[in-house]
Design a protein around this motif. Structure first.
Motif, PDB file in Angstrom:
ATOM      1  N   LEU A  23      -1.198  -1.911   2.622  1.00 55.85           N
ATOM      2  CA  LEU A  23      -1.243  -3.300   2.154  1.00 55.85           C
ATOM      3  C   LEU A  23       0.082  -3.994   2.413  1.00 55.85           C
ATOM      4  CD1 LEU A  23      -3.079  -2.946  -1.290  1.00 55.85           C
ATOM      5  CD2 LEU A  23      -4.056  -3.659   0.887  1.00 55.85           C
ATOM      6  N   LEU A  24       1.169  -3.272   2.146  1.00 58.44           N
ATOM      7  CA  LEU A  24       2.488  -3.859   2.392  1.00 58.44           C
ATOM      8  C   LEU A  24       3.526  -2.753   2.496  1.00 58.44           C
ATOM      9  CD1 LEU A  24       4.419  -3.792  -0.451  1.00 58.44           C
ATOM     10  CD2 LEU A  24       2.702  -5.440  -1.136  1.00 58.44           C
ATOM     11  N   GLN A  46      -2.020   2.346  -4.580  1.00 58.38           N
ATOM     12  CA  GLN A  46      -0.922   3.220  -4.989  1.00 58.38           C
ATOM     13  C   GLN A  46       0.319   2.949  -4.164  1.00 58.38           C
ATOM     14  OE1 GLN A  46      -1.135   6.734  -6.692  1.00 58.38           O
ATOM     15  NE2 GLN A  46      -3.350   7.008  -6.819  1.00 58.38           N
ATOM     16  N   ASP A  47       1.457   3.163  -4.798  1.00 60.46           N
ATOM     17  CA  ASP A  47       2.727   3.045  -4.092  1.00 60.46           C
ATOM     18  C   ASP A  47       3.176   4.424  -3.633  1.00 60.46           C
ATOM     19  OD1 ASP A  47       2.694   0.405  -4.748  1.00 60.46           O
ATOM     20  OD2 ASP A  47       4.745   0.349  -5.526  1.00 60.46           O
ATOM     21  N   ARG A  69       2.825   0.264  -0.059  1.00 60.84           N
ATOM     22  CA  ARG A  69       1.701   0.187  -0.997  1.00 60.84           C
ATOM     23  C   ARG A  69       0.442   0.280  -0.160  1.00 60.84           C
ATOM     24  NH1 ARG A  69       2.474  -4.257  -5.248  1.00 60.84           N
ATOM     25  NH2 ARG A  69       3.833  -2.567  -5.966  1.00 60.84           N
ATOM     26  N   GLU A  70      -0.450   1.146  -0.566  1.00 62.12           N
ATOM     27  CA  GLU A  70      -1.663   1.298   0.221  1.00 62.12           C
ATOM     28  C   GLU A  70      -2.868   1.316  -0.692  1.00 62.12           C
ATOM     29  OE1 GLU A  70      -1.671   5.054   2.220  1.00 62.12           O
ATOM     30  OE2 GLU A  70      -1.461   6.205   0.397  1.00 62.12           O
TER      31      GLU A  70
END
Lengths: 275, 312, 318
Positions: free
Chosen positions: C44-45, C229-230, C239-240
């Protein structure tokens, strides 16, 4: 909220301080960086990121009428909240929001409002109260009943004691049992509510607290004549995305993060007991 | 062929000796018996046993806590019950054990693969599995298609059952570990490659964990976030960590029933791990798990003459 | 409908994107169509912690679209169902990008499996309205029919022949035999009925054999629940989102220790309700396409068709 709803705003932790005398609750004041601002209403929540640890949802304790500082009071419990408690002032965290629907403040105009709170669930109730007081003349009588286990566990004590002094507001504070130096009410919130017996006429009630308090408060409200569509409460469940995608916070077909967290009792009566 | 079992179950239920009989019934797919709980005497008619039963039925005992139950078991399942008793997860008095003969559990996925097309029905005829489907009728020799774990089984029959249903069982003397020996002879690099090829298929659905009667912990290390033992996602190192740590937890506690392997929707050969454990426990400590409910957990006891040569 | 040799079409598609072949092997147990839109693990980021200078957040760029060749109609329909969650209200940008870029070449299903029950949901193995291009394998040729503009564009520059009446006849006969091989489960009225069944005792019976692994949810082309989760490294991390399953206890476990779905009974109820009651209530569509993947993947032979039959039999007070 950003175009990509998963990306938090970088937020500066300006201040943090213990809110309860047992050091379990801490209040955090954030300022969004890069000139970002969020528009919110009382009852909405944000996901706070501690980068590397993850995100967790918290109701916004500040009121939009107070300026751009975002305030949250957080109980130290799990991975993210522990990391948050350990974060130093001046560190940069992330904030995603506002999320959820918030309290239906527009409906409260011209009506009486009863706020019933327990324990550390007073956060969004503080937001609501400050919001209402900011345009006090828009509302009729405002009554606050707030209880905690001990005096030291009441949130925002200084403000509470100031509000108590106002004559345009009725504030009733209670603790679960006798406590040296405590001269206000003693007893559980539902009992104090029953004793106080506020009128349900033209009155919206907003109830937030631990599940056990809610369980015993709702029948009292019913007895006092509050109709299910006039009573609002804010629900909690494990959440991740905050935008109704990841699945886990549903109650029946509704998602707490997106369709809630605020529901009227009339709405809840339509939903299965899955919380 | 299940008449004796059904009669026994029916009697136990109608006399009120037990509230339910736990076993297997015909499933909705060919070659697949499904876990079944008979609660009324007439429901005993559905009970079956044999190679089409893939799970270890002892897993379901945790769902029957507080009930007086009879359970229909093969050798490995009865050893699981012994382990559960020794680990204080079960009271011997709460279960009535009905032992059934066992010729091994079918490696269903291998037949599906070898047949190719869709199989629509199957039956056992003597020592063969006869399947019918899109590619016509074919017969498979059962002994060639049993789970790898069953090949090294020393105790096909239930240990100390309350009631025993007679019938032909596997020969428990012919423990075959030749495939494990082949892996033992591999170089470290070959072993690494071999295990990566198998385990990298893992999607972390945890079917192997949930089907395992000995994986009864309320919270599993893999789900812990404080500390994080295994990171989220599908990096091979995390998948490997999950399977290896799980195996550490299983040493001396695994009866090598093979249920985890049969449960895996990706067809990972988990028995390479469980059978190595079984083989090592036997060779290093002359220990076979679950032979008696009084037996202390192998890694919970210490003896001065324990082998030490593996300590670095 | 038009027709073309399969090899010609494949040659045309090569190089137009990442070509994923679903037509050759029966893709089991995982749905590549779902994974191509909702991967089991998705960034995600990324973040970098720069000490006093704060945090730098980077959103990963997409990799470009895939051409999914040979998607069965059930899986293409499943993507339409995912759209209802991911493209409504707040758009999920990660999903949206893949949905926009991927091209789905749907292939009519000539050989349904014994676990298929797609015809229970008002469509079938030859439904031509899903994905971007609809294809039928009639042996020597593929019949093709663009469904969307994206599909027409993907076929641009190809010399397509007109399908002959005998080609269409062949298609009809394949369709008849495929549809005939599928057992329909009558689910009429089930969503309304389920609404009244939340507190029914049947859930305990239904859930008995389920061991609460995530196999059914992971192989399901319409299950989309995920966890965020990080992952922390020194001064950076990411973060995914990863697939999650409503069958796991920690899915709904709250930090306080309270779990609104503490046992497999509540979790099974939620899974079935989500697909057969909540999805219809929210979107007017069942959250199941009848592909039968969960039936094949289940380690204990929990069969959703059987569960639906059982639920239908339960008598509910009006």
């Amino acid at each position: 909220m950003r175009g990509n709803p998963y990306i938090p705003y970088p937020a500066l932790l300006k201040r943090s301080y213990f809110e309860s005398d047992d050091f379990s609750l801490k209040t955090f004041e954030f300022e969004l960086l890069d000139g970002n601002r969020i528009d919110y209403i009382p009852g909405q929540f944000c996901e706070i990121s501690v980068f590397g640890k993850g995100e967790a949802p918290f109701g916004i304790a500040s009121s939009p009428t107070e300026g751009h500082i975002l305030k949250f009071t957080v109980n130290k419990a799990g991975l993210v909240t522990t990391a948050l408690h350990e974060a130093e002032e001046g560190s940069i965290l992330g904030i995603r929001g506002p999320l959820g629907n918030g309290y239906p403040v527009e409906k409260f105009r011209g009506k009486n409002v009863l706020i019933v709170g327990g324990g550390f669930a007073f956060t969004t109730l503080r937001s609501l109260l400050v919001y209402l007081l900011n345009s006090r003349s828009d509302y009729e009588e405002i009554t606050v009943i707030y209880g905690a286990r001990t005096p030291g566990l009441l949130l925002y004590r200084e403000e509470l004691f100031e509000w108590e002094k106002r004559d345009d507001l009725k504030v009733i504070l209670t603790v679960d049992r006798e406590f040296p130096g405590w001269e206000k009410q003693v007893g559980f919130v539902p009992q104090v509510l029953e004793r106080t017996a506020p009128s349900s006429k033209d009155c919206y009630a907003v109830v937030c607290g631990p599940p056990i308090m809610i369980k015993f408060t709702l029948p009292v409200l019913e007895k006092l004549g509050f109709k299910p569509e006039m009573v609002y409460t804010s629900l909690e469940k494990r959440m991740k995305c905050g935008i109704g995608k990841c699945g886990r916070c549903n109650i029946g077909p509704k998602y707490i993060c997106k369709d809630g967290p605020v529901f009227s009792l009339a709405q809840l009566a339509e939903l299965p007991e899955d919380y | 062929m299940f008449e004796k079992l059904r009669e026994t179950a029916r009697e136990l239920l109608s006399k009120g000796e037990v509230e339910c009989v736990l076993g297997f019934a015909e499933g909705t797919l060919p070659m697949f018996y499904t876990p079944y709980l008979a609660r009324k005497p007439e429901e005993a008619e559905k009970l079956v046993y044999g190679p089409f039963a893939a799970p270890n039925i002892a897993t379901y005992l945790r769902k029957l806590k507080g009930k007086k139950a009879a359970v229909i078991v093969r050798g490995c399942e009865s050893r699981t019950i012994n382990l559960l008793i020794s680990e204080k997860q079960l009271n011997r008095d709460d279960v009535k054990i009905i032992g059934v003969p066992c010729v091994g559990a079918l490696d269903r996925k291998r037949i599906l693969k070898d047949y190719g097309g869709e199989i629509r029905e199957a039956r056992i005829e003597g020592e063969k599995v006869i399947v019918k489907g899109d590619n016509g009728e074919k017969a498979y020799v059962l002994e060639e298609y049993i789970s790898p774990s069953c090949r090294s089984c020393l105790y096909p029959e239930a240990i100390d059952p309350d009631i025993k249903i007679e019938g032909p069982s596997r020969d428990g003397e012919k423990a075959d570990f030749s495939d494990i020996e082949r892996i033992e002879k591999m170089s470290p690099a070959e072993k690494w490659e071999f295990f990566e090829k198998e385990l990298s298929k893992c999607i972390r659905c945890y079917a192997c964990r949930e089907i395992c009667p000995m994986c009864y912990c309320d919270s599993c290390f893999v789900d812990s976030n404080r500390p994080v033992w295994v990171e989220p996602g599908f990096d091979y190192s995390d998948i490997l960590s999950f399977h290896l740590i799980k195996m550490y937890h299983m040493a001396g506690r695994c009866v090598d029933c093979g249920a985890c392997e049969r449960a895996c929707p990706l067809g990972i050969r988990l028995s390479f791990l469980t059978r190595k454990l079984t083989k090592d426990m036997k060779e290093a400590y002359n220990f076979v798990s679950g032979l008696s409910p009084e037996e202390k957990p192998a890694l919970g006891v210490f003896s001065p003459d324990d082998r030490e040569d593996f300590i670095l | 409908m038009k027709k073309i040799e399969k090899e010609k079409l494949l040659k045309h598609l090569e190089g137009k994107g990442d070509l994923v072949r679903l037509d050759e092997a029966r893709q089991d147990p995982l749905s590549a169509t779902k994974s191509s839109h909702l991967p089991r693990e998705e960034l995600l980021l990324l973040f970098r912690l720069n000490g006093d200078k704060g945090v730098e957040i980077r959103v990963p760029e997409g990799k470009g679209g895939k051409i999914l060749f040979g998607v069965p109609p059930c899986e293409a329909r499943a993507v339409d169902l995912l759209d209802l969650t991911f493209l409504k209200d707040r758009i999920d940008p990660y999903y949206e990008r893949k949905r926009r870029e991927n091209v789905l070449f749907v292939l009519a299903c000539n050989k349904p499996r014994s676990t298929c029950f797609c015809t229970s949901f008002g469509y079938g193995p030859f439904s031509g309205k899903y994905g971007d291009v609809f294809m039928v394998d009639i042996g020597d040729n593929l019949l093709v029919d663009p469904v969307t503009e994206k599909g027409s564009k993907a076929l641009e520059g190809l010399e397509l022949e007109e399908a002959t009446p005998s080609d269409l006849e062949k298609m009809e006969s394949l369709k008849r035999s495929a549809e005939g091989a599928i057992t329909t489960v009558n689910i009429e009225g089930i969503s309304e009925k389920l609404k009244k069944m939340f507190l029914d005792e049947i859930w305990a019976d239904l859930a008995f054999k389920c061991v609460n692994c995530g196999a059914c949810t992971y192989v399901c082309p319409t299950c989309y629940c995920f966890d965020i989760q990080d992952v922390e490294r020194t001064n950076w991390g990411y973060r995914e989102r990863v697939w999650d399953s409503c069958m796991f206890p920690i899915y709904s476990l709250e930090t306080s220790g309270h779990n609104p779905r503490p046992t497999g009974v509540e979790r099974m109820r939620n899974r079935i309700m989500h697909k057969f009651s909540y999805y219809p209530e929210l979107y007017g569509e069942y959250g199941c396409v009848g592909c039968g993947r969960c039936i094949r993947a289940c380690p204990v032979n929990f069969d959703i068709r059987e569960a639906l039959e059982t639920l239908k039999e339960v008598e509910v007070a009006a």
